[in-house]
Structures are given as C-alpha cells and as structure tokens.
Scaffold this active site. Structure first.
Site, PDB file in Angstrom:
ATOM      1  CE1 TYR A  28       1.611   2.867   8.460  1.00 23.82           C
ATOM      2  CE2 TYR A  28       0.282   4.498   9.618  1.00 23.82           C
ATOM      3  CZ  TYR A  28       0.483   3.671   8.530  1.00 23.82           C
ATOM      4  OH  TYR A  28      -0.435   3.659   7.507  1.00 23.82           O
ATOM      5  NE  ARG A  36      -2.215   0.749   3.821  1.00 23.60           N
ATOM      6  CZ  ARG A  36      -1.576   1.485   4.744  1.00 23.60           C
ATOM      7  NH1 ARG A  36      -1.281   2.751   4.487  1.00 23.60           N
ATOM      8  NH2 ARG A  36      -1.235   0.975   5.900  1.00 23.60           N
ATOM      9  CG  HIS A  90      -5.883   1.817   6.501  1.00 25.03           C
ATOM     10  ND1 HIS A  90      -5.829   0.514   6.049  1.00 25.03           N
ATOM     11  CD2 HIS A  90      -7.061   1.933   7.175  1.00 25.03           C
ATOM     12  CE1 HIS A  90      -6.917  -0.134   6.435  1.00 25.03           C
ATOM     13  NE2 HIS A  90      -7.676   0.702   7.120  1.00 25.03           N
TER      14      HIS A  90
END
Length: 425
Positions: free
Chosen positions: A315, A302, A306
C-alpha cells in the site's frame, strides 16, 4: 513496484501538507506551524517558547536520550527476529518513532501516569518496565506482563482508543484527589508546621492517527475539556493507520482538532527528540498546574510494518519510506552530539555494546518464559473471592482429576520407544 496502487482511494498518498493548507485557507485559518528545534542536518534552532525547555537538557541528558533511542531500536530488531523465529505470536514494530516515544517519556515525572496503546515500547523503557517482561503478552503467556502500580505505566491496550477514556477518567480521579489533599493539608496546617506537599500529577494518553477517528477519542476530549482534566493527549501521527494514509483520516492537521474542544493543540516534529521533550514537558506542566488538557501531534513515520502480520509494500511506495529514513531521529541527534563535541566514538561504541547486551538478555529471558498455571486465571479474575469463580475452579479440578491415571503423550512415547528398543526393533 509501479506507481499505481491496487486501491484508487490511496492514489497520490505521498507526504503532502498542501491539501491541509488549502483546507485551512478555505476556513480562513493560518496553516498549523510545526515545532522543530533540531533539524535533519543536526543543527539546533530557536523557538520563543520551547527553547527555554530545551536548554534544561544537559549534555548527560542528551546522551541519555540518544542511548535510549538506540536501545529501543535494538530491542525492536530483536523482538522482530524472535517473532519470525516463532518465539512470539506477534510483534508491533516502532522503528522510526523512537524520538516521539523517548522524548515524551523522559519528559514525564514519576508521579505522572501513562496509558499506552500497544506500540509504546520506548515509553515503557523510560518508565523502567522490564522489556523482557513486556514480551510476555506477545508470547501469549500473560494478559499483561508487568504491574502498572510499580511504574505508573498502564498495560497495553489492543482495543483502539479505549485507553483515552481510561486516561481521562484516571486524570479526573487525580484531579479530585489533589483537591482533597490540598484541602486537608490547609486545615491541618493551622497551628503547626505543614508536611511537604505531594507533587501534582498528570496523565498522558498515547494513540495513533488511525485511532483518532474512533469515537472514544472524541468523547474523551469532550470530558477532558468539560472537567479541565490534567491529561495530555499524545498522538503519534505515523502517517499510516495500517494501510490507510493520514490524508484519508483528516483534511487538516490533527493538532487542530483541539480547537474544537477548547484546549491547546501542538504539532511537533516527531523525529526531533529535543523538540518532543520540550513540548511534552510544557504540556505536562500546563496540565499539572490545573490549566487543563493539551493535544500533542507528533509528526513522525512508521518505517516498518504495522505489525509482523502486515506487508507495507502492498500500500505504499518505497520512495516514501526512503524519504523518511533520511529524517532518522538517531542520525539527527548523533550529528548534533558530534558537532557540539558532546559525544565521541567511544560513546557510540558503548551504546552499541549496551544495545547488544540488552538484546541478548531479552532473547535469553524470552526463551525461558513459561506458561503460567491455568489456576492463576481463576485467582486473578476478581480482587476478592467470588462464589461463581470458586464453583468453576472446583469443576475444573474435578475434570482434571479424571486424567490423573492416564499417561501423558510424552510419557507414552518414551515407554513405546523403550519397548521397541528392548524388542530389538
């Protein structure tokens, strides 16, 4: 940003298969092999099983795969922009996963039924779902947006992994329908010419690496294996379940989990659209022939957030994203098409123009989407009339009638403005 991330459990989360290989070595099993036909350099390799399926892809079909991936990426960009401009409540990007979705979607047949999560926009494209209609749910004017009966593409499921149970149940229904149809056809064929047989169907259930940790996935695979259901579990391992990396989700390749249930598990390069198409075609044939379920793990990434409510810089490292951008599925197929003389500048220019036209259509249609009458919610609660719903509708009508004599806010503002103008204010 620095090399140290806020949470210690996410330290050292670069793409690293060594941990998985080490764990498998302890168990005495060989590392999982990943199926790849088209490398990042755009060169086509060979596989003893799946090359046969890849060779079925004509130049026209290969061009179609590229055009689909380019179209859905352009759509993704436009939908993200619409959300940022307040036209959508939320958007779920798919950039980076085009090959996994287009390759698998195009490998399915019309009679197959597909259960998506909430990110399978590319699969929706392959099933002829109107992409503008797909945005109804994200705009908040519909609980779905399209009729699954028209395309055999089910409504999006926001509850993680719930669709895997739905898919297995549907596959078991297909299985029984096909057995009944075969039995009926055999009995009717005696003494007369039989009608053309209806082609067997299979089901595909999409889910992500994060959803693989849900109990629903385990339970659905138990049922699928026990009843030999014609279902293909398609896991898009995009490396991040929001902020949780794959190596926190599992110690071995996700495809290895199929062994515990007694059916095949295949790990495929999810950025190689040719390999994804070949593996999915094989798996669906396997399921349609009554040989049972298959688990496919599409190893992809990805690239973006998200959802539009997420900030991936919190992160993960930018270097990781850059490494995966070098494996871009569109650039990979473009290299192959150009090197083999299967596409030229005119083709790619047309693909871009078509993508812009699609984006314009989606933007225009989204702006025109209207909120449906609330009475439709009462009408669509049950298939048949229900006394409780009728009672609630009657109460709503009575309540609404109480405002019939009141001016609406806009009407009051217009009257006030006109009165002020007449008074010379």
């Amino acid at each position: 940003m620095g090399t140290h991330l806020p949470a210690t459990e996410f330290d050292g989360t670069a793409v690293d298969d060594q941990r998985e290989a080490d764990a498998e070595a302890v168990m005495g099993e060989p590392p999982a092999q990943m199926v790849q036909l088209l490398g990042a350099d755009g060169k086509l390799g060979f596989d003893p099983v799946y090359t046969e399926y890849a060779e079925k892809l004509t130049p026209e079909k290969l061009q179609g795969l590229y055009a689909d991936m380019a179209a859905i990426r352009r759509f993704d960009v436009e939908a993200t922009a619409l959300q940022r401009q307040g036209q959508l409540a939320l958007w779920v990007p798919l950039t980076g996963q085009e090959a996994a979705q287009i390759g698998s979607g195009r490998a399915s047949q019309p009679q197959d039924y597909i259960f998506p999560t909430y990110r399978e926009h590319g699969v929706a494209l392959t099933r002829n779902v109107d992409l503008a209609e797909l945005l109804r749910q994200f705009r908040g004017v519909s609980n779905g947006g399209w009729n699954p009966k028209d395309t055999n593409f089910h409504l999006y499921t926001l509850v993680l992994a719930a669709q895997t149970l739905h898919a297995v149940g549907y596959a078991m229904g297909i299985q029984r329908d096909q057995k009944l149809a075969a039995s009926t056809a055999a009995s009717q064929a005696a003494g007369r010419e039989s009608e053309a047989a209806v082609p067997n169907a299979a089901v595909i259930a999409y889910f992500g690496d994060g959803a693989s940790s849900e109990g629903d996935v385990h339970e659905s695979m138990v049922f699928a294996s026990s009843y030999n259901a014609p279902v293909v579990f398609f896991c898009q391992n995009n490396h991040w379940a929001i902020s949780v990396p794959t190596n926190v989700q599992t110690r071995v390749p996700l495809s290895n989990r199929a062994k515990g249930y007694g059916f095949p598990g295949i790990r495929v390069d999810g950025n190689d659209v040719i390999a994804v198409h070949a593996v999915t075609e094989w798996a669906l044939e396997h399921a349609r022939q009554g040989k049972g379920p298959v688990l496919i793990e599409a190893f992809t990434y990805r690239v973006g957030a998200h959802t539009t409510a997420d900030d991936p810089t919190k992160y993960r490292e930018s270097a990781e994203e850059d490494a995966w951008r070098a494996k871009d599925p569109l650039k990979r197929l473009e290299k192959y098409l150009r090197s083999e003389g299967l596409a030229d500048d005119a083709f790619f220019a047309k693909v871009k123009a078509d993508g812009d036209e699609l984006a314009s259509y989606v933007r225009r249609t989204t702006h025109d989407l209207e909120t449906p009458d609330i009475r439709s919610a009462f009408a669509n609660t049950y298939v048949e009339a229900h006394p409780l719903v009728a009672e609630e509708l009657a109460w709503f009508e009575e309540y609404s009638a109480g405002f019939a004599g009141e001016e609406q806010p806009q009407e009051r503002q217009a009257v006030t403005a006109q009165a002020s103008q007449e008074a010379g204010h």
